[in-house]
Scaffold this motif. Structure first.
Motif, short mmCIF file in Angstrom:
data_model
loop_
_atom_site.label_atom_id
_atom_site.label_comp_id
_atom_site.label_asym_id
_atom_site.label_seq_id
_atom_site.Cartn_x
_atom_site.Cartn_y
_atom_site.Cartn_z
N ALA A 165 0.65 -0.98 -0.20
CA ALA A 165 0.39 0.19 0.00
C ALA A 165 1.18 1.38 -0.29
CB ALA A 165 -0.95 -0.16 1.45
N VAL A 166 2.03 0.88 0.77
CA VAL A 166 2.76 2.14 0.83
C VAL A 166 2.97 2.65 -0.29
CG1 VAL A 166 5.39 1.04 1.12
CG2 VAL A 166 4.34 3.33 1.80
N ASP A 167 3.66 2.14 -1.24
CA ASP A 167 3.99 1.81 -2.86
C ASP A 167 3.00 1.94 -3.83
OD1 ASP A 167 6.30 0.96 -2.65
OD2 ASP A 167 6.13 -1.29 -2.25
N LEU A 168 1.91 2.54 -3.39
CA LEU A 168 0.82 3.30 -4.03
C LEU A 168 1.00 4.69 -3.86
CD1 LEU A 168 -2.29 1.67 -2.83
CD2 LEU A 168 -0.82 0.81 -5.06
N ALA A 169 1.46 4.80 -2.96
CA ALA A 169 2.06 7.21 -3.48
C ALA A 169 2.40 7.19 -4.38
CB ALA A 169 2.82 7.10 -1.76
N LYS A 170 3.96 5.73 -4.82
CA LYS A 170 4.46 6.55 -6.13
C LYS A 170 3.61 6.81 -7.45
CE LYS A 170 7.87 3.75 -3.73
NZ LYS A 170 9.04 2.33 -3.94
N LEU A 171 2.41 6.08 -7.02
CA LEU A 171 1.40 6.72 -8.33
C LEU A 171 1.01 7.52 -8.54
CD1 LEU A 171 0.63 2.50 -8.95
CD2 LEU A 171 2.16 3.51 -9.84
N ASN A 172 0.32 8.43 -7.15
CA ASN A 172 0.36 9.40 -6.85
C ASN A 172 0.37 10.03 -5.38
OD1 ASN A 172 -2.22 11.18 -5.91
ND2 ASN A 172 -3.33 10.77 -7.00
N GLN A 173 0.75 11.19 -5.50
CA GLN A 173 1.34 11.32 -4.32
C GLN A 173 0.67 12.21 -3.09
OE1 GLN A 173 4.52 14.43 -5.22
NE2 GLN A 173 6.27 12.76 -6.10
N LYS A 174 -0.56 12.01 -3.31
CA LYS A 174 -1.70 12.43 -2.69
C LYS A 174 -2.05 11.58 -1.49
CE LYS A 174 -4.83 13.88 -5.18
NZ LYS A 174 -6.27 14.21 -5.52
N LEU A 175 -1.79 10.18 -1.95
CA LEU A 175 -2.54 8.83 -1.31
C LEU A 175 -1.27 8.75 -0.04
CD1 LEU A 175 -4.04 7.59 -0.90
CD2 LEU A 175 -3.28 5.41 -2.56
N ASP A 176 -0.57 9.19 1.20
CA ASP A 176 0.18 9.69 2.02
C ASP A 176 -0.74 8.59 2.96
OD1 ASP A 176 -1.70 11.35 3.23
OD2 ASP A 176 -0.05 12.53 3.10
N SER A 177 -0.02 8.21 4.11
CA SER A 177 -0.11 7.05 5.27
C SER A 177 -1.41 7.21 5.66
CB SER A 177 0.88 6.41 6.11
OG SER A 177 0.93 8.21 6.39
N ILE A 178 -1.41 8.75 6.06
CA ILE A 178 -2.74 9.32 6.81
C ILE A 178 -3.76 9.28 5.65
CG2 ILE A 178 -4.15 11.12 7.60
CD1 ILE A 178 -1.79 11.95 8.93
#
Length: 87
Positions: free
Chosen positions: A31-44
């Motif tokens: 899931a953490v790697d999804l942030a590489k696809l969209n920077q808005k999707l951080d952990s919070i």
């Protein structure tokens, strides 16, 4: 509903909000790697998204899913929760 149908619904929610289609990703993707696809999707934001997905899919995702979970764990948890609620 099958696991693939629930995966598609989860993917549609992610795609609608973050333009991420997990149907083309390997399920070992974290899931953490999804942030590489969209920077808005951080952990919070991911945790907020999970709460929204619970409501939309009518499932409980409180079984230890976090940003280090992979897509397989997430989809399996969604599917198992769905099965429990609909047996």
């Amino acid at each position: 509903m099958t696991r693939d149908e629930l995966k598609k619904q989860f993917s549609d929610l992610l795609n609608e909000r973050y333009n991420i289609d997990i149907m083309d990703l390997d399920e070992s993707t974290k899931a953490v790697d999804l942030a590489k696809l969209n920077q808005k999707l951080d952990s919070i934001e991911f945790l907020t998204f999970l709460f929204d997905a619970e409501d939309q899919l009518g499932v409980s995702l409180s079984e230890g899913i976090n940003v280090n979970s992979d897509l397989k764990e997430i989809i399996d948890t969604i599917y198992n929760s769905y099965k429990e609620k609909n047996e």
